[in-house]
Enzyme design. Structure first.
Site, PDB file in Angstrom:
ATOM      1  N   MET A  53     -23.746  45.176 -24.515  1.00 41.97           N
ATOM      2  CA  MET A  53     -23.053  45.305 -23.072  1.00 41.97           C
ATOM      3  C   MET A  53     -24.336  46.398 -22.565  1.00 41.97           C
ATOM      4  SD  MET A  53     -19.295  45.771 -22.901  1.00 41.97           S
ATOM      5  CE  MET A  53     -19.189  46.876 -24.476  1.00 41.97           C
ATOM      6  N   GLU A  77     -28.622  44.836 -25.243  1.00 39.88           N
ATOM      7  CA  GLU A  77     -29.682  44.330 -25.538  1.00 39.88           C
ATOM      8  C   GLU A  77     -31.245  44.990 -24.901  1.00 39.88           C
ATOM      9  OE1 GLU A  77     -31.801  39.725 -23.699  1.00 39.88           O
ATOM     10  OE2 GLU A  77     -30.385  40.967 -22.433  1.00 39.88           O
ATOM     11  N   CYS A 150     -27.290  35.403 -22.715  1.00 39.49           N
ATOM     12  CA  CYS A 150     -27.219  36.092 -21.614  1.00 39.49           C
ATOM     13  C   CYS A 150     -27.609  35.086 -20.539  1.00 39.49           C
ATOM     14  CB  CYS A 150     -28.075  37.119 -21.388  1.00 39.49           C
ATOM     15  SG  CYS A 150     -27.982  38.085 -20.014  1.00 39.49           S
ATOM     16  N   ASN A 226     -16.374  35.571 -28.906  1.00 39.41           N
ATOM     17  CA  ASN A 226     -16.611  36.446 -27.889  1.00 39.41           C
ATOM     18  C   ASN A 226     -16.007  35.864 -26.420  1.00 39.41           C
ATOM     19  OD1 ASN A 226     -17.581  38.834 -26.459  1.00 39.41           O
ATOM     20  ND2 ASN A 226     -19.466  38.287 -26.342  1.00 39.41           N
TER      21      ASN A 226
END
Length: 503
Positions: A53, A77, A150, A226
């Site tokens: 996150m 990331e 993402c 997820n």
């Protein structure tokens, strides 16, 4: 690796059309153009994992999640372009390994405690850079993850994240042989994490458990589910329910863990106050930047941000102020005192070592105090002026910052001799002025202090100002004279021309 069932043609259209906003590659061994990246193999079956996150997955949160029972933790990331510019620094005061950018900002910080369970996630759209980053961090992490999910613009417009899903050839370049799920599996990845939503969907949309399940049945590597925070995960027992619904090997938790990382605790959730205090302890212990600490605490408070405590947190402008909001002022003072003592001891040892090594450098214990000098006059100016008069090359300053305490030291070279102060300063400018003072005092030259009597640089500046003003006055006189001539000429011209106008 063997594929249980299904084929490439059936899986790829499903993935493109329906759900994949997050596919990650946790690589235990990766080969590209003859180069191999090895990281300790992680088991991704029956694991509870802290999801990557942005702004949340820094060291304090990762360690806290481990305390509460997480098996694996992901960092936020980090973009490959930033990481390839970093240098690896062992921080002996904090007992961490820091990856530091050219501007001295710590981009990634880790420690021994998490070495065997932290996964480094990178954003990349370039195979060579991804490999370079993997080589940089491989000895300090347990796994390497390439973000392919993402959906945010900052990631996709750079060709990273979910953008990779629409460019299988680029994915193949990163891993040698792929086409989404089965092609990814054939590259030898350790696991695939799937966020069960489409690229255009957001957390408020239902998670597609049936699609995660289809992926799980199609490959033999572990699939990590997820995206269950909104629909499923409110407490520890819900984690298993989500895992079963998705038919996954393991579960990755994002927002539910961001709100309360004790979601990983088998015995149940801890009070928010206890969780936040434990988080703050790690933030202080590992010198986390106060803005990041504040952000994470705000995510935990959520609807309580409008309370008195929430408003005080929002107003806090330092780690110390954050600690005071949560009645941890004494903890802050004690911890920072210990860290400062360690830094001072290490710095002293380092200085002694440098004094043994730098035998060609002339040293003095001096500092620059601008209160001792006239306005706009500095030792650097005096040294430069002397070099010009003596026909030496201008002084060359080499300044470094010590990662232990972020102080600066500068070495100035004048006429092939080096000079520096043994005292470290808070800024690059102060360190350079101190180095100039050492040089000037060694050579027996004035440095421009107020108590040195007449200051020739001030006199020089006065003369220059007077000359400038005189020149300006002469220019103004010439302009006035020229304007008079133009006015006279214009007046005469208007007279002659008026006589030619017919009456």
């Amino acid at each position: 690796m063997a594929v249980r069932k299904g084929n490439l043609d059936s899986i790829c259209p499903l993935a493109e059309r329906m759900f994949l906003s997050f596919v990650s590659l946790s690589v235990s061994e990766h080969t590209t153009k003859g180069m191999t990246v090895n990281t300790p193999a992680l088991c991704f079956r029956s694991k509870k994992i802290l999801a990557p996150m942005v702004r949340v997955g820094t060291l304090p949160m990762r360690l806290l999640a481990l305390d509460f029972g997480a098996d694996i933790v992901y960092c936020e990331e980090l973009i490959d372009i930033k990481m390839v510019q970093c240098k690896r620094v062992v921080n002996e005061v904090l007992e961490t390994v820091d990856f530091v950018a050219p501007n001295e900002r710590v981009v990634f910080r880790t420690c021994v405690r998490e070495k065997d369970c932290v996964v480094f996630q990178m954003g990349s759209a370039d195979a060579e850079r991804a490999l370079a980053v993997a080589k940089l961090v491989e000895n300090d992490v347990a796994g390497i993850d390439v973000n392919m999910g993402c959906p945010k613009e900052y990631s996709t417009k750079g060709g990273m994240g979910a953008a990779l899903l629409s460019d299988p050839d680029k994915i193949e370049c990163l891993e040698d042989t792929i086409s989404l799920v089965k092609r990814i599996e054939k590259t030898g990845v350790a696991a695939i994490a799937v966020h069960g939503r489409k690229k255009e969907e957001r957390p408020q949309h239902p998670v597609h458990c049936e699609v995660i399940k289809a992926i799980s049945e199609a490959v033999s590597v572990p699939v990590i589910a997820n995206g269950g925070s909104h629909d499923f995960i409110k407490e520890y027992t819900d984690i298993e329910a989500f895992q079963q619904a998705a038919g996954a090997s393991s579960v990755m938790i994002a927002r539910a863990a961001m709100w309360n990382p004790s979601i990983f605790r088998r015995e149940g959730l801890c009070s928010l106050k206890e969780v936040m205090q434990e988080y703050i302890k790690y933030a202080v212990r590992y010198d986390n930047h106060y803005t990041n600490t504040k952000y994470c605490l705000c995510q935990m408070l959520r609807e309580q941000l409008e309370t008195t405590e929430g408003k005080k947190l929002h107003a806090a402008q330092s780690t110390q102020e954050i600690c005071e909001v949560f009645e941890m002022g004494s903890f802050y003072e004690e911890t920072t005192a210990i860290l400062e003592a360690k830094a001072s001891l290490k710095a002293k040892t380092q200085d002694e070592d440098e004094q043994m090594e730098d035998t060609d450098v002339i040293k003095m214990a001096v500092r620059f105090d601008k209160r001792e000098y006239p306005p706009q006059i500095t030792p650097k100016m005096y040294l430069l002026e002397w070099c010009r008069k003596a026909k030496h090359p201008q002084p060359v300053y080499e300044t470094v910052q010590r990662p232990l305490d972020k102080l600066f030291c500068s070495v100035v070279t004048v006429a092939e001799q080096k000079y520096r102060s043994t005292l470290w300063d808070k800024s690059k400018k102060l360190a350079e002025q101190a180095a100039a003072i050492v040089c000037l005092r060694t050579l027996g030259l004035p440095e421009g202090k107020l108590n040195e009597g007449e200051n020739h640089l001030i006199n020089k500046r006065k003369r220059e100002n007077e000359e400038f003003l005189n020149n300006k006055e002469h220019e103004d006189d010439h302009l006035v004279e020229a304007s008079h001539k133009r006015a006279h000429f214009t007046e005469g011209a208007s007279d002659s021309s008026s006589s030619e106008v017919p009456q």
